[in-house]
Write a protein that holds these residues in place. Sequence first.
Motif, mmCIF file in Angstrom:
data_model
loop_
_atom_site.group_PDB
_atom_site.id
_atom_site.type_symbol
_atom_site.label_atom_id
_atom_site.label_comp_id
_atom_site.label_asym_id
_atom_site.label_seq_id
_atom_site.Cartn_x
_atom_site.Cartn_y
_atom_site.Cartn_z
ATOM 1 N N GLU A 10 18.327 14.207 -17.759
ATOM 2 C CA GLU A 10 18.806 13.171 -16.842
ATOM 3 C C GLU A 10 18.630 13.606 -15.389
ATOM 4 O O GLU A 10 18.922 14.749 -15.032
ATOM 5 N N LEU A 12 20.002 11.851 -11.910
ATOM 6 C CA LEU A 12 20.848 10.752 -11.459
ATOM 7 C C LEU A 12 21.201 10.899 -9.983
ATOM 8 O O LEU A 12 21.491 12.000 -9.511
ATOM 9 N N TYR A 14 23.722 8.445 -7.312
ATOM 10 C CA TYR A 14 24.510 7.214 -7.342
ATOM 11 C C TYR A 14 25.697 7.262 -6.386
ATOM 12 O O TYR A 14 26.168 8.330 -5.983
ATOM 13 N N VAL A 70 15.662 10.393 -18.428
ATOM 14 C CA VAL A 70 16.309 9.225 -17.820
ATOM 15 C C VAL A 70 16.423 9.482 -16.327
ATOM 16 O O VAL A 70 17.021 10.490 -15.903
ATOM 17 N N LYS A 72 17.724 7.642 -12.883
ATOM 18 C CA LYS A 72 18.471 6.483 -12.395
ATOM 19 C C LYS A 72 18.997 6.723 -10.980
ATOM 20 O O LYS A 72 19.521 7.792 -10.674
ATOM 21 N N TYR A 74 21.524 4.365 -8.380
ATOM 22 C CA TYR A 74 22.267 3.105 -8.404
ATOM 23 C C TYR A 74 23.503 3.133 -7.503
ATOM 24 O O TYR A 74 24.014 4.195 -7.132
ATOM 25 N N ALA A 93 14.217 4.950 -7.651
ATOM 26 C CA ALA A 93 14.066 5.875 -8.777
ATOM 27 C C ALA A 93 12.582 5.982 -9.098
ATOM 28 O O ALA A 93 11.893 4.962 -9.195
ATOM 29 N N ASP A 132 13.037 6.481 -19.158
ATOM 30 C CA ASP A 132 13.794 5.316 -18.700
ATOM 31 C C ASP A 132 14.010 5.488 -17.197
ATOM 32 O O ASP A 132 14.694 6.419 -16.773
ATOM 33 N N GLU A 134 15.317 3.586 -13.736
ATOM 34 C CA GLU A 134 16.086 2.429 -13.288
ATOM 35 C C GLU A 134 16.607 2.638 -11.864
ATOM 36 O O GLU A 134 17.108 3.710 -11.520
ATOM 37 N N ALA A 135 16.506 1.574 -11.066
ATOM 38 C CA ALA A 135 17.113 1.521 -9.736
ATOM 39 C C ALA A 135 17.855 0.194 -9.648
ATOM 40 O O ALA A 135 17.258 -0.862 -9.888
ATOM 41 N N TYR A 136 19.150 0.246 -9.287
ATOM 42 C CA TYR A 136 19.891 -1.013 -9.335
ATOM 43 C C TYR A 136 21.182 -0.950 -8.530
ATOM 44 O O TYR A 136 21.688 0.128 -8.174
ATOM 45 N N ALA A 153 12.008 0.767 -8.595
ATOM 46 C CA ALA A 153 11.862 1.683 -9.732
ATOM 47 C C ALA A 153 10.371 1.841 -10.013
ATOM 48 O O ALA A 153 9.660 0.845 -10.182
#
Length: 266
Positions: A10, A12, A14, A70, A72, A74, A93, A132, A134-136, A153
């Motif tokens: 991972e 991350l 955020y 993963v 991410k 966010y 991301a 995976d 992801e940007a959100y 992303a």
Amino acid sequence: TAAMTPQPAEVLAYITSSSAKAGGSLAVSAAEAATIAADIASESISIAVGAIAVGASGAGVSIANDINTVVKAYVSSTRGTGIGAGGAVSITAKDTSTITAHANAVSFSTAIGLGGAGALSLSFANNTIANDVEAYATSAKIVTTAGNLVITATEAATITSTAVASAAAFGAFFSASGAGATSDATITTTVLAYADPVELDIVGDVKIDAISTASATATTTGASLSVAFIVVAVVKTEATATVRPTVESRLGGYADLLKLAKARDT
């Protein structure tokens, strides 16, 4: 691993369950650049000498590489005034995972005298990337007084897989050679960029992009040579390259975050 099941790595970045204010720009960014370079080779040589001579040799290699990550970035469940910036707000991301693999098997056999020789080479290269990215922003309030909101992303994974097998057999009466090479390159990714549900007050543009430029290349080479009065030579090669991305970007779902905050507080 959990219960002996491999888990993805991972990466991350955020902001969650909080508020933040920046006089200039604000950036939340997660990036992954895993790299695997694998090179394996096997060589086998046999020489038989005599009035009656029989020689045999075999070489085999197998290589397997996997990347599962993963990535991410966010902003979620903001509180109070949410996220405010005097400049741009960016949530990005990105993955640039790379696998380069080369498998090479060579076998040589000769029989000097009345008899025969046999040579066999097998080469296998199997490579997989499953990520995976992801940007959100979700359940978030974002405000800029001078700047854009950018949510991006990006998946740019690459696999280059090569398998080579060659075999040669020389005999006075009988010789047989066989070569087999298999190369597989598979990329399966999910790429998501979204703002949903959100409350936005953006002075500039709102840009939400999900981008996939993943590429897979698989190459095989096989060679088989037999020399004798009776000969058999067989070659089989197989190369498969697969890219299966799921790519989505969206903007939707207005959220009244003040009501959500009050509901949490009570």
